[in-house]
Design a protein around this motif. Structure first.
Motif, PDB file in Angstrom:
ATOM      1  N   HIS A  71      -3.330   4.876  -2.333  1.00  0.00           N
ATOM      2  CA  HIS A  71      -4.174   5.702  -1.462  1.00  0.00           C
ATOM      3  C   HIS A  71      -3.678   7.138  -1.574  1.00  0.00           C
ATOM      4  O   HIS A  71      -2.708   7.518  -0.929  1.00  0.00           O
ATOM      5  CB  HIS A  71      -4.105   5.208  -0.017  1.00  0.00           C
ATOM      6  CG  HIS A  71      -4.702   3.853   0.160  1.00  0.00           C
ATOM      7  ND1 HIS A  71      -6.037   3.647   0.399  1.00  0.00           N
ATOM      8  CD2 HIS A  71      -4.146   2.626   0.073  1.00  0.00           C
ATOM      9  CE1 HIS A  71      -6.292   2.346   0.463  1.00  0.00           C
ATOM     10  NE2 HIS A  71      -5.154   1.703   0.276  1.00  0.00           N
ATOM     11  N   ASP A  72      -4.326   7.898  -2.450  1.00  0.00           N
ATOM     12  CA  ASP A  72      -3.950   9.299  -2.653  1.00  0.00           C
ATOM     13  C   ASP A  72      -4.961  10.169  -1.916  1.00  0.00           C
ATOM     14  O   ASP A  72      -6.131  10.211  -2.294  1.00  0.00           O
ATOM     15  CB  ASP A  72      -3.966   9.648  -4.148  1.00  0.00           C
ATOM     16  CG  ASP A  72      -2.847   8.940  -4.886  1.00  0.00           C
ATOM     17  OD1 ASP A  72      -1.853   8.556  -4.232  1.00  0.00           O
ATOM     18  OD2 ASP A  72      -2.959   8.751  -6.115  1.00  0.00           O
ATOM     19  N   LEU A  73      -4.493  10.825  -0.874  1.00  0.00           N
ATOM     20  CA  LEU A  73      -5.407  11.601  -0.038  1.00  0.00           C
ATOM     21  C   LEU A  73      -5.143  13.093  -0.224  1.00  0.00           C
ATOM     22  O   LEU A  73      -4.005  13.499  -0.495  1.00  0.00           O
ATOM     23  CB  LEU A  73      -5.199  11.237   1.439  1.00  0.00           C
ATOM     24  CG  LEU A  73      -5.240   9.745   1.799  1.00  0.00           C
ATOM     25  CD1 LEU A  73      -5.000   9.566   3.281  1.00  0.00           C
ATOM     26  CD2 LEU A  73      -6.580   9.130   1.412  1.00  0.00           C
ATOM     27  N   PRO A  74      -6.179  13.909  -0.040  1.00  0.00           N
ATOM     28  CA  PRO A  74      -5.965  15.360  -0.187  1.00  0.00           C
ATOM     29  C   PRO A  74      -5.140  15.936   0.970  1.00  0.00           C
ATOM     30  O   PRO A  74      -5.071  15.330   2.055  1.00  0.00           O
ATOM     31  CB  PRO A  74      -7.393  15.926  -0.154  1.00  0.00           C
ATOM     32  CG  PRO A  74      -8.209  14.883   0.539  1.00  0.00           C
ATOM     33  CD  PRO A  74      -7.562  13.551   0.264  1.00  0.00           C
ATOM     34  N   ALA A  75      -4.526  17.099   0.704  1.00  0.00           N
ATOM     35  CA  ALA A  75      -3.682  17.752   1.719  1.00  0.00           C
ATOM     36  C   ALA A  75      -4.480  18.109   2.978  1.00  0.00           C
ATOM     37  O   ALA A  75      -3.904  18.295   4.055  1.00  0.00           O
ATOM     38  CB  ALA A  75      -3.057  19.004   1.126  1.00  0.00           C
ATOM     39  N   THR A  76      -5.810  18.186   2.839  1.00  0.00           N
ATOM     40  CA  THR A  76      -6.657  18.563   3.982  1.00  0.00           C
ATOM     41  C   THR A  76      -6.988  17.359   4.883  1.00  0.00           C
ATOM     42  O   THR A  76      -7.740  17.509   5.849  1.00  0.00           O
ATOM     43  CB  THR A  76      -7.987  19.137   3.445  1.00  0.00           C
ATOM     44  OG1 THR A  76      -8.516  18.197   2.480  1.00  0.00           O
ATOM     45  CG2 THR A  76      -7.806  20.488   2.789  1.00  0.00           C
ATOM     46  N   THR A  77      -6.447  16.195   4.575  1.00  0.00           N
ATOM     47  CA  THR A  77      -6.755  14.989   5.363  1.00  0.00           C
ATOM     48  C   THR A  77      -6.432  15.216   6.847  1.00  0.00           C
ATOM     49  O   THR A  77      -5.368  15.743   7.188  1.00  0.00           O
ATOM     50  CB  THR A  77      -5.921  13.793   4.831  1.00  0.00           C
ATOM     51  OG1 THR A  77      -6.248  13.625   3.458  1.00  0.00           O
ATOM     52  CG2 THR A  77      -6.206  12.520   5.592  1.00  0.00           C
ATOM     53  N   PRO A 137       7.522  14.125   2.524  1.00  0.00           N
ATOM     54  CA  PRO A 137       6.969  14.694   3.740  1.00  0.00           C
ATOM     55  C   PRO A 137       5.449  14.728   3.723  1.00  0.00           C
ATOM     56  O   PRO A 137       4.839  14.738   2.652  1.00  0.00           O
ATOM     57  CB  PRO A 137       7.531  16.125   3.710  1.00  0.00           C
ATOM     58  CG  PRO A 137       7.674  16.440   2.252  1.00  0.00           C
ATOM     59  CD  PRO A 137       8.022  15.148   1.580  1.00  0.00           C
ATOM     60  N   LEU A 138       4.865  14.770   4.930  1.00  0.00           N
ATOM     61  CA  LEU A 138       3.421  14.957   5.051  1.00  0.00           C
ATOM     62  C   LEU A 138       3.119  16.456   5.071  1.00  0.00           C
ATOM     63  O   LEU A 138       3.984  17.251   5.452  1.00  0.00           O
ATOM     64  CB  LEU A 138       2.917  14.320   6.351  1.00  0.00           C
ATOM     65  CG  LEU A 138       3.000  12.794   6.434  1.00  0.00           C
ATOM     66  CD1 LEU A 138       2.515  12.316   7.798  1.00  0.00           C
ATOM     67  CD2 LEU A 138       2.178  12.142   5.324  1.00  0.00           C
ATOM     68  N   PRO A 139       1.912  16.826   4.669  1.00  0.00           N
ATOM     69  CA  PRO A 139       1.554  18.257   4.752  1.00  0.00           C
ATOM     70  C   PRO A 139       1.657  18.753   6.202  1.00  0.00           C
ATOM     71  O   PRO A 139       1.548  17.960   7.142  1.00  0.00           O
ATOM     72  CB  PRO A 139       0.098  18.277   4.286  1.00  0.00           C
ATOM     73  CG  PRO A 139      -0.119  17.001   3.553  1.00  0.00           C
ATOM     74  CD  PRO A 139       0.828  16.002   4.137  1.00  0.00           C
ATOM     75  N   LYS A 140       1.883  20.056   6.314  1.00  0.00           N
ATOM     76  CA  LYS A 140       1.984  20.682   7.652  1.00  0.00           C
ATOM     77  C   LYS A 140       0.758  20.324   8.486  1.00  0.00           C
ATOM     78  O   LYS A 140      -0.342  20.235   7.969  1.00  0.00           O
ATOM     79  CB  LYS A 140       2.055  22.202   7.514  1.00  0.00           C
ATOM     80  CG  LYS A 140       3.438  22.689   7.160  1.00  0.00           C
ATOM     81  CD  LYS A 140       3.591  24.178   7.513  1.00  0.00           C
ATOM     82  CE  LYS A 140       4.974  24.664   7.169  1.00  0.00           C
ATOM     83  NZ  LYS A 140       5.189  24.757   5.707  1.00  0.00           N
ATOM     84  N   ALA A 160       0.863  -1.193   0.000  1.00  0.00           N
ATOM     85  CA  ALA A 160       0.000   0.000   0.000  1.00  0.00           C
ATOM     86  C   ALA A 160       0.892   1.233   0.000  1.00  0.00           C
ATOM     87  O   ALA A 160       1.791   1.355   0.832  1.00  0.00           O
ATOM     88  CB  ALA A 160      -0.884   0.000   1.242  1.00  0.00           C
ATOM     89  N   VAL A 161       0.659   2.113  -0.966  1.00  0.00           N
ATOM     90  CA  VAL A 161       1.460   3.345  -1.054  1.00  0.00           C
ATOM     91  C   VAL A 161       0.537   4.520  -0.745  1.00  0.00           C
ATOM     92  O   VAL A 161      -0.419   4.777  -1.475  1.00  0.00           O
ATOM     93  CB  VAL A 161       2.092   3.497  -2.453  1.00  0.00           C
ATOM     94  CG1 VAL A 161       2.949   4.760  -2.520  1.00  0.00           C
ATOM     95  CG2 VAL A 161       2.939   2.275  -2.805  1.00  0.00           C
ATOM     96  N   VAL A 162       0.831   5.189   0.367  1.00  0.00           N
ATOM     97  CA  VAL A 162      -0.040   6.267   0.833  1.00  0.00           C
ATOM     98  C   VAL A 162       0.626   7.608   0.554  1.00  0.00           C
ATOM     99  O   VAL A 162       1.753   7.857   0.998  1.00  0.00           O
ATOM    100  CB  VAL A 162      -0.306   6.120   2.355  1.00  0.00           C
ATOM    101  CG1 VAL A 162      -1.218   7.236   2.855  1.00  0.00           C
ATOM    102  CG2 VAL A 162      -0.893   4.742   2.678  1.00  0.00           C
ATOM    103  N   LYS A 163      -0.094   8.439  -0.169  1.00  0.00           N
ATOM    104  CA  LYS A 163       0.415   9.790  -0.464  1.00  0.00           C
ATOM    105  C   LYS A 163      -0.618  10.799   0.027  1.00  0.00           C
ATOM    106  O   LYS A 163      -1.795  10.661  -0.279  1.00  0.00           O
ATOM    107  CB  LYS A 163       0.637   9.943  -1.975  1.00  0.00           C
ATOM    108  CG  LYS A 163       1.097  11.336  -2.381  1.00  0.00           C
ATOM    109  CD  LYS A 163       1.483  11.385  -3.848  1.00  0.00           C
ATOM    110  CE  LYS A 163       0.317  11.559  -4.795  1.00  0.00           C
ATOM    111  NZ  LYS A 163      -0.306  12.873  -4.795  1.00  0.00           N
ATOM    112  N   VAL A 164      -0.157  11.779   0.776  1.00  0.00           N
ATOM    113  CA  VAL A 164      -1.069  12.815   1.260  1.00  0.00           C
ATOM    114  C   VAL A 164      -0.621  14.154   0.692  1.00  0.00           C
ATOM    115  O   VAL A 164       0.529  14.554   0.887  1.00  0.00           O
ATOM    116  CB  VAL A 164      -1.073  12.889   2.806  1.00  0.00           C
ATOM    117  CG1 VAL A 164      -2.197  13.807   3.292  1.00  0.00           C
ATOM    118  CG2 VAL A 164      -1.203  11.509   3.432  1.00  0.00           C
TER     119      VAL A 164
END
Ligand code: NAD
Length: 289
Positions: free
Chosen positions: A68-74, A100-103, A37-41
């Motif tokens: 699993h491509d998630l929006p930056a607002t996750t 990196p993950l979003p701030k 599973a490759v998770v990108k936020v």
């Protein structure tokens, strides 16, 4: 002296081929492909490229990849709940959280939630701890890739004075642990180091993981040394370059990795290898119950 090139691209291709054979054997035995599973936020452009390359590499190797491509607002809660769901999913052998993950999202907290048995990046404290205790489980891909590259060229690391420049949790520190396991005599340099030049000058092996273009001048490299350059930077000319000034270093070193085409390709190759390893261990454990 003109250095021999450590051709990470070629060695990585060989490693990937080995993983493809192991993945096919796994599928024949257990009736399913190993799964990653490759998770990108968020929308970080560099992350998008890395993730695309990892998914393509999985496909070529016979590993099933779950995107699993998630929006930056996750939210923190949503991301933690996805990780827990993936921990419980039997088709998923490896979980890769692209950094990196979003701030606002704490990568340490999220990474610590990944089941250590599915931690194919090897960043979980359990896997770091196992490496520190000389009983490696899933090993951090980049440092392990450096070791595999040395092995492939039959470079004997035992007793070498090794200098790791950089002490991050994902590269420098686990690199030092890998080299200790390989029985080198290890020095780790970081922003607190007083005389970096002196440390590099006396090293038989330099592993550079600073993240600054050509930060280590070539004339610091000892004659006949091995140079493993982990850095991936944009130089002033806009081209990719490492942390070591390549032209000068390659006049002195016996062995050197180019950037690109050195350590970088090894990282993805070891990720695939870790995923097949994780799948095998999980199936063996399930059968032993
Ligand atoms: P990081 O920023 O987390 O860590 C950099 C380290 O360098 C820190 O420990 C810091 O103390 C040290 N440092 C900074 N300035 C220094 C100085 N002047 N003297 C001595 N030490 C100094 O970076 P990272 O995540 O470890 O990545 C390092 C580099 O490796 C980056 O260029 C990154 O893109 C690259 N990288 C490549 C791969 C790959 O597959 N080849 C994988 C991961 C990272």
């Amino acid at each position: 002296m003109t250095a021999n090139i450590l051709d990470g691209k070629a060695v990585a291709a060989k490693q990937r081929q080995k993983s493809a054979v192991r993945a096919a054997e796994f599928k024949a035995k257990f009736g399913r492909a190993p799964g990653l599973a490759v998770v990108k936020v968020g929308e970080d452009p560099a992350s998008a490229v890395y993730v695309r390359n990892k998914r393509k590499a999985c496909e070529e190797c016979g590993i099933e990849s779950f995107a699993h491509d998630l929006p930056a607002t996750t939210s923190r809660e949503a991301l933690l709940s996805l990780i827990k769901m993936l921990n419980a999913d039997d088709r998923v052998d490896g979980i890769l959280l692209q950094l990196p993950l979003p701030k606002g999202l704490d990568s340490t907290e999220i990474m610590d939630t990944i089941d250590p048995a599915k931690d194919v990046d090897g960043f979980h404290p359990t896997n770091t701890g196992l490496l520190a205790q000389k009983r490696p489980g899933l090993r951090p891909c980049t440092p392990w890739g450096v070791i595999k590259l040395a092995e492939e060229y039959q470079l004997d690391l035992v007793g070498l004075r090794a200098c790791v420049v950089g002490a991050s949790n994902i590269v420098g520190r686990p690199m030092a642990l890998e080299l200790l396991l390989a029985r080198s005599t290890v020095t780790v340099c970081h922003t607190g180091t007083k005389d970096l030049k002196a440390e590099v000058q006396r090293a038989d092996l330099v592993v550079a993981a600073v993240g600054k273009a050509a930060y280590i001048p070539g004339d610091w490299i000892r004659d006949g040394a091995i140079v493993m350059d982990v850095g991936i930077n944009r130089g002033a000319d806009g081209k990719l370059c490492g942390d070591v000034e390549f032209a000068g270093a390659s006049q002195r070193a016996a062995w050197i990795t180019p950037v690109p085409g050195g350590v970088g390709p090894m990282t993805i190759a070891m990720l695939l290898s870790n995923t097949v390893d994780a799948a095998l261990v999980r199936e063996q454990r399930a059968r032993a119950k």
